[in-house]
Design a protein around this motif. Structure first.
Motif, PDB file in Angstrom:
ATOM      1  N   LEU A   1       0.825  -1.214   0.000  1.00 41.23           N
ATOM      2  CA  LEU A   1       0.000   0.000   0.000  1.00 41.23           C
ATOM      3  C   LEU A   1       0.859   1.264   0.000  1.00 41.23           C
ATOM      4  CD1 LEU A   1      -2.591  -1.138   2.711  1.00 41.23           C
ATOM      5  CD2 LEU A   1      -2.879  -1.198   0.221  1.00 41.23           C
ATOM      6  N   GLY A   2       2.172   1.070  -0.078  1.00 45.50           N
ATOM      7  CA  GLY A   2       3.074   2.230  -0.108  1.00 45.50           C
ATOM      8  C   GLY A   2       3.382   2.768   1.288  1.00 45.50           C
ATOM      9  N   ILE A   3       3.103   1.969   2.315  1.00 47.38           N
ATOM     10  CA  ILE A   3       3.348   2.427   3.688  1.00 47.38           C
ATOM     11  C   ILE A   3       4.721   1.916   4.135  1.00 47.38           C
ATOM     12  CG2 ILE A   3       2.538   2.164   6.092  1.00 47.38           C
ATOM     13  CD1 ILE A   3      -0.322   1.850   4.830  1.00 47.38           C
ATOM     14  N   LYS A   4       5.496   2.780   4.784  1.00 48.49           N
ATOM     15  CA  LYS A   4       6.778   2.326   5.350  1.00 48.49           C
ATOM     16  C   LYS A   4       6.476   1.458   6.559  1.00 48.49           C
ATOM     17  CE  LYS A   4      10.010   5.994   4.331  1.00 48.49           C
ATOM     18  NZ  LYS A   4       9.596   7.274   3.892  1.00 48.49           N
ATOM     19  N   VAL A   5       7.223   0.368   6.713  1.00 47.95           N
ATOM     20  CA  VAL A   5       6.943  -0.505   7.858  1.00 47.95           C
ATOM     21  C   VAL A   5       8.235  -0.850   8.585  1.00 47.95           C
ATOM     22  CG1 VAL A   5       5.699  -2.530   8.669  1.00 47.95           C
ATOM     23  CG2 VAL A   5       5.172  -1.595   6.422  1.00 47.95           C
ATOM     24  N   PHE A   6       8.211  -0.688   9.897  1.00 44.94           N
ATOM     25  CA  PHE A   6       9.317  -1.137  10.735  1.00 44.94           C
ATOM     26  C   PHE A   6       8.987  -2.552  11.205  1.00 44.94           C
ATOM     27  CE2 PHE A   6      11.524  -1.869  14.696  1.00 44.94           C
ATOM     28  CZ  PHE A   6      12.806  -1.461  14.402  1.00 44.94           C
ATOM     29  N   GLY A   7       9.733  -3.515  10.664  1.00 42.14           N
ATOM     30  CA  GLY A   7       9.478  -4.919  11.000  1.00 42.14           C
ATOM     31  C   GLY A   7       9.887  -5.755   9.803  1.00 42.14           C
ATOM     32  N   PRO A   8      10.329  -6.993  10.013  1.00 42.19           N
ATOM     33  CA  PRO A   8      10.774  -7.821   8.894  1.00 42.19           C
ATOM     34  C   PRO A   8       9.622  -8.379   8.071  1.00 42.19           C
ATOM     35  CG  PRO A   8      10.996  -9.005  10.964  1.00 42.19           C
ATOM     36  CD  PRO A   8      10.519  -7.640  11.308  1.00 42.19           C
TER      37      PRO A   8
ATOM     38  N   LEU B   1      19.130  -7.257  21.981  1.00 42.85           N
ATOM     39  CA  LEU B   1      18.232  -6.721  20.956  1.00 42.85           C
ATOM     40  C   LEU B   1      19.033  -5.818  20.039  1.00 42.85           C
ATOM     41  CD1 LEU B   1      16.273  -7.448  23.408  1.00 42.85           C
ATOM     42  CD2 LEU B   1      14.753  -5.740  22.445  1.00 42.85           C
ATOM     43  N   CYS B   2      18.823  -5.966  18.733  1.00 43.24           N
ATOM     44  CA  CYS B   2      19.583  -5.165  17.769  1.00 43.24           C
ATOM     45  C   CYS B   2      18.645  -4.516  16.761  1.00 43.24           C
ATOM     46  CB  CYS B   2      20.531  -6.056  16.964  1.00 43.24           C
ATOM     47  SG  CYS B   2      21.637  -7.034  17.955  1.00 43.24           S
ATOM     48  N   PHE B   3      18.947  -3.279  16.386  1.00 39.66           N
ATOM     49  CA  PHE B   3      18.301  -2.685  15.216  1.00 39.66           C
ATOM     50  C   PHE B   3      19.057  -3.182  13.990  1.00 39.66           C
ATOM     51  CE2 PHE B   3      17.327   0.694  18.427  1.00 39.66           C
ATOM     52  CZ  PHE B   3      15.941   0.618  18.345  1.00 39.66           C
ATOM     53  N   VAL B   4      18.310  -3.558  12.956  1.00 38.30           N
ATOM     54  CA  VAL B   4      18.947  -4.105  11.754  1.00 38.30           C
ATOM     55  C   VAL B   4      18.326  -3.485  10.502  1.00 38.30           C
ATOM     56  CG1 VAL B   4      19.483  -6.244  10.479  1.00 38.30           C
ATOM     57  CG2 VAL B   4      19.152  -6.342  12.954  1.00 38.30           C
ATOM     58  N   ASP B   5      19.188  -3.028   9.571  1.00 37.33           N
ATOM     59  CA  ASP B   5      18.674  -2.766   8.220  1.00 37.33           C
ATOM     60  C   ASP B   5      19.542  -3.554   7.244  1.00 37.33           C
ATOM     61  OD1 ASP B   5      20.965  -1.268   7.710  1.00 37.33           O
ATOM     62  OD2 ASP B   5      19.951   0.665   7.644  1.00 37.33           O
ATOM     63  N   GLU B   6      19.447  -3.259   5.958  1.00 35.61           N
ATOM     64  CA  GLU B   6      20.135  -4.140   5.003  1.00 35.61           C
ATOM     65  C   GLU B   6      21.661  -4.040   5.081  1.00 35.61           C
ATOM     66  OE1 GLU B   6      18.429  -3.928   1.048  1.00 35.61           O
ATOM     67  OE2 GLU B   6      16.422  -3.922   1.923  1.00 35.61           O
ATOM     68  N   ASN B   7      22.169  -2.943   5.670  1.00 32.60           N
ATOM     69  CA  ASN B   7      23.621  -2.750   5.693  1.00 32.60           C
ATOM     70  C   ASN B   7      24.248  -2.810   7.074  1.00 32.60           C
ATOM     71  OD1 ASN B   7      23.282  -1.969   2.938  1.00 32.60           O
ATOM     72  ND2 ASN B   7      22.618   0.041   3.680  1.00 32.60           N
ATOM     73  N   THR B   8      23.432  -2.732   8.109  1.00 34.69           N
ATOM     74  CA  THR B   8      23.984  -2.475   9.446  1.00 34.69           C
ATOM     75  C   THR B   8      23.230  -3.248  10.515  1.00 34.69           C
ATOM     76  OG1 THR B   8      24.222  -0.208   8.627  1.00 34.69           O
ATOM     77  CG2 THR B   8      24.726  -0.551  10.950  1.00 34.69           C
ATOM     78  N   ILE B   9      23.965  -3.650  11.567  1.00 35.92           N
ATOM     79  CA  ILE B   9      23.311  -4.225  12.742  1.00 35.92           C
ATOM     80  C   ILE B   9      23.849  -3.472  13.964  1.00 35.92           C
ATOM     81  CG2 ILE B   9      24.999  -6.151  12.834  1.00 35.92           C
ATOM     82  CD1 ILE B   9      22.622  -7.891  13.897  1.00 35.92           C
TER      83      ILE B   9
ATOM     84  N   GLY C   1      14.264  -4.205  10.959  1.00 38.59           N
ATOM     85  CA  GLY C   1      13.491  -4.209  12.194  1.00 38.59           C
ATOM     86  C   GLY C   1      14.382  -4.521  13.370  1.00 38.59           C
ATOM     87  N   VAL C   2      13.825  -5.302  14.313  1.00 39.50           N
ATOM     88  CA  VAL C   2      14.591  -5.682  15.501  1.00 39.50           C
ATOM     89  C   VAL C   2      14.904  -7.173  15.432  1.00 39.50           C
ATOM     90  CG1 VAL C   2      14.508  -6.000  18.009  1.00 39.50           C
ATOM     91  CG2 VAL C   2      13.625  -3.901  17.002  1.00 39.50           C
ATOM     92  N   LEU C   3      16.162  -7.503  15.604  1.00 42.58           N
ATOM     93  CA  LEU C   3      16.548  -8.900  15.771  1.00 42.58           C
ATOM     94  C   LEU C   3      16.864  -9.080  17.250  1.00 42.58           C
ATOM     95  CD1 LEU C   3      17.142 -11.610  14.281  1.00 42.58           C
ATOM     96  CD2 LEU C   3      19.555 -10.951  14.384  1.00 42.58           C
ATOM     97  N   PHE C   4      16.156 -10.014  17.857  1.00 41.99           N
ATOM     98  CA  PHE C   4      16.309 -10.295  19.293  1.00 41.99           C
ATOM     99  C   PHE C   4      17.064 -11.613  19.360  1.00 41.99           C
ATOM    100  CE2 PHE C   4      13.749 -10.773  23.434  1.00 41.99           C
ATOM    101  CZ  PHE C   4      14.330 -11.973  23.807  1.00 41.99           C
TER     102      PHE C   4
ATOM    103  N   ASP D   1      13.144   8.629  14.606  1.00 39.98           N
ATOM    104  CA  ASP D   1      14.329   8.768  13.735  1.00 39.98           C
ATOM    105  C   ASP D   1      14.962   7.406  13.478  1.00 39.98           C
ATOM    106  OD1 ASP D   1      14.057  11.473  13.572  1.00 39.98           O
ATOM    107  OD2 ASP D   1      15.538  11.929  15.128  1.00 39.98           O
ATOM    108  N   ILE D   2      14.996   6.571  14.518  1.00 37.98           N
ATOM    109  CA  ILE D   2      15.617   5.245  14.359  1.00 37.98           C
ATOM    110  C   ILE D   2      14.753   4.385  13.435  1.00 37.98           C
ATOM    111  CG2 ILE D   2      16.432   3.164  15.555  1.00 37.98           C
ATOM    112  CD1 ILE D   2      16.773   4.903  18.078  1.00 37.98           C
ATOM    113  N   PHE D   3      13.441   4.384  13.683  1.00 45.04           N
ATOM    114  CA  PHE D   3      12.544   3.567  12.848  1.00 45.04           C
ATOM    115  C   PHE D   3      12.647   3.986  11.379  1.00 45.04           C
ATOM    116  CE2 PHE D   3       9.347   2.529  16.513  1.00 45.04           C
ATOM    117  CZ  PHE D   3      10.201   1.540  16.960  1.00 45.04           C
ATOM    118  N   LEU D   4      12.669   5.303  11.150  1.00 47.43           N
ATOM    119  CA  LEU D   4      12.741   5.768   9.759  1.00 47.43           C
ATOM    120  C   LEU D   4      14.081   5.409   9.132  1.00 47.43           C
ATOM    121  CD1 LEU D   4      11.008   9.266   9.935  1.00 47.43           C
ATOM    122  CD2 LEU D   4      10.135   7.156   8.897  1.00 47.43           C
ATOM    123  N   ALA D   5      15.158   5.547   9.905  1.00 51.36           N
ATOM    124  CA  ALA D   5      16.487   5.206   9.380  1.00 51.36           C
ATOM    125  C   ALA D   5      16.517   3.727   8.977  1.00 51.36           C
ATOM    126  CB  ALA D   5      17.556   5.506  10.421  1.00 51.36           C
ATOM    127  N   VAL D   6      15.927   2.858   9.795  1.00 51.00           N
ATOM    128  CA  VAL D   6      15.921   1.426   9.470  1.00 51.00           C
ATOM    129  C   VAL D   6      15.119   1.178   8.190  1.00 51.00           C
ATOM    130  CG1 VAL D   6      15.047  -0.833  10.207  1.00 51.00           C
ATOM    131  CG2 VAL D   6      16.323   0.582  11.819  1.00 51.00           C
TER     132      VAL D   6
END
Ligand code: AMP
Ligand code: GLY
Length: 438
Positions: free
Chosen positions: A85-92, A196-204, A266-269, A306-311
């Motif tokens: 739907l074009g919505i940004k989502v924080f979560g895998p 608990l870690c914040f993770v995106d495609e390039n960083t953990i 998202g978050v990897l626990f 800011d963190i959620f958007l960065a991820v």
């Protein structure tokens, strides 16, 4: 920015509480939320597992960012649907969510990328498993492959109990289809810790550490629960151990995600066993922990939005995440009988008597319904009278969270305030934050 959080427990209250402090969040919704979340967000009467309902609500409310709390909607693919739907989502997304939804998927991932974990073998045939009973000796670790509300791990101490457990899991199907496949693991010894870690495609990026207390009674007695309390930071994590975890677990995990085309956001626990041979992965969850989140986010100094958007935009490497030096302790008040059967609908008293700097995160609460025919029946959930009557509606009810300059100060403050709150049958552990128990 218009944000919707999906879920209705203590973790989601902590996320909403922190997001509500962001000047960039203009509208905050939570589906379905609870009586405490209603203080900081507008609750929408849609269940977290009603993917279609959530999507409709997100469109109607013109949501810019959705944040998913619990594992079940993640495994159902809520992220993929909202993103369509074009919505940004924080979560895998659904593919990445197998890291929690399938033990066998995770074990294969860990083995493929040489990440330290217990040796294992998987079974889909009951007789074959019965023939292998005691495979790695006793205690024998039996894990239902699929999601089983945190109850799918059974650790029988001897052959008789192991046979009984296998019959229950694969014969009687006590966990439904979740145990159609069973993973048998080596039994690991050591001290458990969560990261608990914040993770995106390039960083953990690991968050500040937290220590969970899983057993229901003091001194780690009684059955496992979702978690009876936490403190942060955990005193188990020395800089040397953190380096070892980074090199042996976090870096290979991120590299593994990239190699396997798992675009985790998202978050990897990470559930860890700190064993004599070094840290080993017990499990991955793909979401914030509950009640780890309550004491971790209480210490976050940065803007969570800011963190959620960065991820979601793969910019995690570019932002700085700041934490408070203060220590946090979260003590869970649970319904009598939890984690077994318990009664709901008990009136909670004393919620307004806590100190201003103590945060009472609601986990299983709801507003009392107005009596039929009363003048209040049709008024909004914001009505002060409705707010005055808050009832229990779950096993874990509240998480009383305090910050302090020292660990002891945070602990004393949490317990002192917790004692001002009451409901019939309320139970809690007295030893949350007593460190030498771990
Ligand atoms: P899990 O859901 O995989 O985290 O397992 C639940 C709990 O079972 C963990 O928190 C540990 O206490 C225990 N556990 C799981 N796997 C093992 C293992 N291989 N050895 C010892 N204990 C385990
Ligand atoms: N506290 C453990 C969990 O969230 O799974």
């Amino acid at each position: 920015m218009r944000v919707m959080v999906v879920g209705g427990g203590g973790r989601e209250h902590a996320i909403c509480w922190k997001l509500a402090q962001s000047p960039k969040v203009t509208e905050l919704y939570c589906a379905p939320g609870n009586a405490g979340i209603a203080d900081v967000a507008e609750c929408i009467g849609v269940g977290a597992e009603d993917i279609e309902g959530i999507c409709k609500a997100a469109e109607k409310k013109k949501i810019d960012l959705a944040v998913i709390g619990p594992e079940v909607p993640l495994a159902m693919g809520i992220v993929d649907e909202l993103e369509k739907l074009g919505i940004k989502v924080f979560g895998p997304n659904k593919k990445c969510s197998q890291l929690e939804a399938s033990k066998s998927f995770t074990k294969a991932f860990l083995a493929r990328h040489n990440i330290p974990t217990a040796g294992y073998k998987e079974f889909t045939d009951k007789q074959e498993l019965l023939d292998s009973v005691g495979l790695y000796g006793y205690p024998m670790v039996l894990k239902a492959d699929g999601l089983a509300a945190g109850k799918g791990v059974v650790i029988p101490e001897n052959e008789e109990d192991a046979v009984k457990a296998i019959e229950e899991m694969m014969g009687d199907k006590v966990f439904g289809s979740a145990a159609d496949k069973i993973v048998v693991e080596e039994f690991l010894t050591g001290v458990e810790a969560s990261m608990l870690c914040f993770v995106d495609e390039n960083t953990i990026v690991p968050m500040e550490s937290a220590q969970d207390y899983k057993r229901v009674f003091d001194n780690d007695k009684g059955p496992n629960t979702g978690g009876m309390g936490t403190y942060s930071p955990s005193l188990l994590f020395t800089p040397e151990l953190e380096k070892q975890i980074r090199e042996q677990i976090l870096e290979p995990t991120l590299k593994g995600f990239q190699e396997d085309g798992l675009d985790f956001k998202g978050v990897l626990f990470i559930g860890l066993m700190l064993s004599d041979d070094g840290p080993k992965v017990i499990e991955f969850n793909n979401r914030f922990g509950d009640p780890e989140t309550q004491s971790v986010l209480a210490r976050l100094d940065s803007d969570l939005l800011d963190i959620f958007l960065a991820v979601t935009e793969n910019r995690l490497a570019d932002i700085e995440i700041k934490w408070k030096n203060e220590r946090a302790v979260c003590v869970v008040l649970a319904s009598g009988g939890y984690p077994g059967s318990y009664e709901k609908g008990k009136l909670i008293t004393g919620l307004d008597d806590v100190d201003d700097d103590v945060i009472v995160f609601h986990a299983g609460t709801k507003f009392a319904p107005m009596p039929e025919g009363s003048k209040c029946a049709d008024c909004s959930d914001d009505c002060d009278m409705k707010k005055a009557a808050v009832l229990t509606s779950g096993g874990r009810v509240l998480g009383v969270t305090a910050l302090g300059a020292t660990h002891e100060e945070a602990r004393a403050k949490a317990y002192e305030n917790l004692k001002r709150i009451n409901f019939e049958g309320a139970q809690y552990r007295n030893d949350i934050g007593i460190i030498n128990r771990h």
